[in-house]
Design a protein around this motif. Structure first.
Motif, mmCIF file in Angstrom:
data_model
loop_
_atom_site.group_PDB
_atom_site.id
_atom_site.type_symbol
_atom_site.label_atom_id
_atom_site.label_comp_id
_atom_site.label_asym_id
_atom_site.label_seq_id
_atom_site.Cartn_x
_atom_site.Cartn_y
_atom_site.Cartn_z
ATOM 1 N N TYR A 189 0.761 -1.231 -0.007
ATOM 2 C CA TYR A 189 0.109 0.074 -0.065
ATOM 3 C C TYR A 189 0.904 1.259 -0.134
ATOM 4 C CZ TYR A 189 0.769 0.223 5.184
ATOM 5 O OH TYR A 189 1.403 0.290 6.436
ATOM 6 N N LEU A 200 -4.644 11.201 -5.339
ATOM 7 C CA LEU A 200 -4.933 10.998 -3.999
ATOM 8 C C LEU A 200 -6.289 10.684 -3.581
ATOM 9 C CD1 LEU A 200 -3.006 10.177 -1.335
ATOM 10 C CD2 LEU A 200 -3.035 12.714 -0.922
ATOM 11 N N TYR A 201 -7.140 11.686 -3.869
ATOM 12 C CA TYR A 201 -8.619 11.942 -3.341
ATOM 13 C C TYR A 201 -9.248 10.760 -4.256
ATOM 14 C CZ TYR A 201 -7.259 16.239 -1.397
ATOM 15 O OH TYR A 201 -6.608 17.495 -0.717
ATOM 16 N N ARG A 234 -8.051 7.627 -5.144
ATOM 17 C CA ARG A 234 -7.996 6.279 -4.517
ATOM 18 C C ARG A 234 -9.002 6.126 -3.327
ATOM 19 N NH1 ARG A 234 -2.867 4.640 -6.555
ATOM 20 N NH2 ARG A 234 -3.079 2.700 -5.188
ATOM 21 N N TYR A 235 -9.016 7.261 -2.609
ATOM 22 C CA TYR A 235 -10.054 7.066 -1.487
ATOM 23 C C TYR A 235 -11.238 6.855 -2.031
ATOM 24 C CZ TYR A 235 -6.623 8.436 2.316
ATOM 25 O OH TYR A 235 -5.435 8.379 3.081
ATOM 26 N N LEU A 236 -11.892 7.218 -2.957
ATOM 27 C CA LEU A 236 -13.168 6.571 -3.432
ATOM 28 C C LEU A 236 -13.266 5.370 -3.760
ATOM 29 C CD1 LEU A 236 -16.107 7.311 -4.209
ATOM 30 C CD2 LEU A 236 -15.007 7.932 -6.564
ATOM 31 N N THR A 237 -12.090 4.698 -4.422
ATOM 32 C CA THR A 237 -12.046 3.162 -4.499
ATOM 33 C C THR A 237 -11.800 2.475 -3.354
ATOM 34 O OG1 THR A 237 -11.081 3.364 -6.800
ATOM 35 C CG2 THR A 237 -10.531 1.445 -5.635
ATOM 36 N N HIS A 238 -11.007 2.937 -2.533
ATOM 37 C CA HIS A 238 -10.979 2.295 -1.198
ATOM 38 C C HIS A 238 -12.433 2.141 -0.387
ATOM 39 C CE1 HIS A 238 -6.973 3.076 -1.361
ATOM 40 N NE2 HIS A 238 -6.718 4.220 -0.852
ATOM 41 N N ILE A 239 -13.133 3.113 -0.225
ATOM 42 C CA ILE A 239 -14.428 2.861 -0.017
ATOM 43 C C ILE A 239 -15.160 1.909 -0.586
ATOM 44 C CG2 ILE A 239 -16.688 4.093 0.403
ATOM 45 C CD1 ILE A 239 -15.484 6.792 0.800
ATOM 46 N N TRP A 297 -14.122 -1.575 0.387
ATOM 47 C CA TRP A 297 -14.591 -1.960 1.620
ATOM 48 C C TRP A 297 -15.778 -2.255 1.700
ATOM 49 C CZ3 TRP A 297 -12.361 3.284 3.850
ATOM 50 C CH2 TRP A 297 -10.948 3.080 3.851
ATOM 51 N N ARG A 327 -6.182 -2.979 2.252
ATOM 52 C CA ARG A 327 -5.842 -1.569 2.588
ATOM 53 C C ARG A 327 -5.779 -0.420 1.345
ATOM 54 N NH1 ARG A 327 -2.119 0.815 7.349
ATOM 55 N NH2 ARG A 327 -1.916 3.037 6.920
ATOM 56 N N ASP A 328 -5.333 -0.943 0.234
ATOM 57 C CA ASP A 328 -5.269 -0.295 -0.914
ATOM 58 C C ASP A 328 -5.102 -1.478 -1.951
ATOM 59 O OD1 ASP A 328 -4.026 2.457 -2.236
ATOM 60 O OD2 ASP A 328 -3.397 0.814 -3.434
#
Length: 241
Positions: free
Chosen positions: A112, A124-125, A127-132, A135, A144-145
């Motif tokens: 990660y 960066l931002y 990637r957080y959408l994909t993280h959500i 999950w 985690r990534d």
């Protein structure tokens, strides 16, 4: 064995191969329809533990990695380290990932990213959408990534999955295969990897096409999660003390 999908990264690939060979890893470079300049660089790298496997046209990162997996299995390897060809990942993490694979031979060792100041904010931002979504797809925080192109796969469950399940063949590959391996019960070990974005770096991300592919991938995974939800929830609660 290391597998590196290559599509027009003539300047970075030499350093990536040097780091892998210094770690004692033989390499399969999968030329995914690169232009003549990059193909010539790959030809010069071939030999001394480096094999070049060529696609006649660009089929996508996932298709290139899958070709490398199959060739590694034909050569008798049980695990493959996947590393992107753009030189963004810090190969100083190689010993840590390899040690984790030896200690957890049935697991995916998933890097990660730990970014420096060179990372574009939109990356960066995004990637957080994909993280959500990941999950949600796994009903857990086990991954985690899911987008980092620096990881080690156990070949047997990975090839079995590729033979029987739909997995994206382009930029959707890294996320989809990791989610589906998690669904199959393959453990995921998450380890930090430093990542930098060089000023002269080459990106093959295509905003329209790849965003559509990722949207369709998340739709597939969400619909696949629904019938698996009871099993995923049981797995989640069994993992609690």
């Amino acid at each position: 064995m290391a597998v590196v999908p290559v599509y027009n990264h003539p300047r970075a690939i030499g350093g990536v191969v040097a780091a892998l060979r210094a770690a004692g890893l033989p390499c399969i470079l999968v030329d995914d329809g690169s232009d003549a300049d990059c193909a010539a660089v790959l030809d010069r790298l071939a030999g001394d533990g480096v094999e070049v496997l060529s696609h006649d046209r660009n089929r996508g990162k996932g298709a290139a990695v899958a070709s490398g997996f199959r060739r590694a299995a034909q050569r008798g390897y049980t695990h493959v380290l996947q590393l992107d060809a753009d030189g963004q990942h810090d190969t100083a993490a190689l010993p840590t990932l390899l040690a984790a694979a030896h200690a957890n031979p049935g697991a995916v060792i998933a890097g990660y990213p730990v970014y420096d100041d060179s990372v574009p904010a939109i990356r960066l931002y995004g990637r957080y959408l994909t993280h959500i979504w990941v999950w949600i797809h796994t009903l857990s925080l086990r991954i985690r990534d899911s987008m980092c192109g620096f990881r080690i796969y156990p070949l047997r469950p990975t090839l079995a999955l590729l033979a029987h399940a739909h997995v994206g063949r382009r930029m959707d590959f890294d996320t989809e295969i990791l989610v589906r391996l998690d669904w199959a019960g393959v453990p995921v070990v998450n380890l930090p990897v430093r990542v930098r974005y060089p000023q002269d770096g080459v990106s093959h991300y295509r905003m329209g096409r790849d965003n559509l592919l990722l949207t369709l991938m998340h739709l597939r995974l969400f619909l696949g999660m629904l019938p698996r939800a009871p099993q995923l929830l049981r797995r989640l609660f069994r993992g609690r003390p």
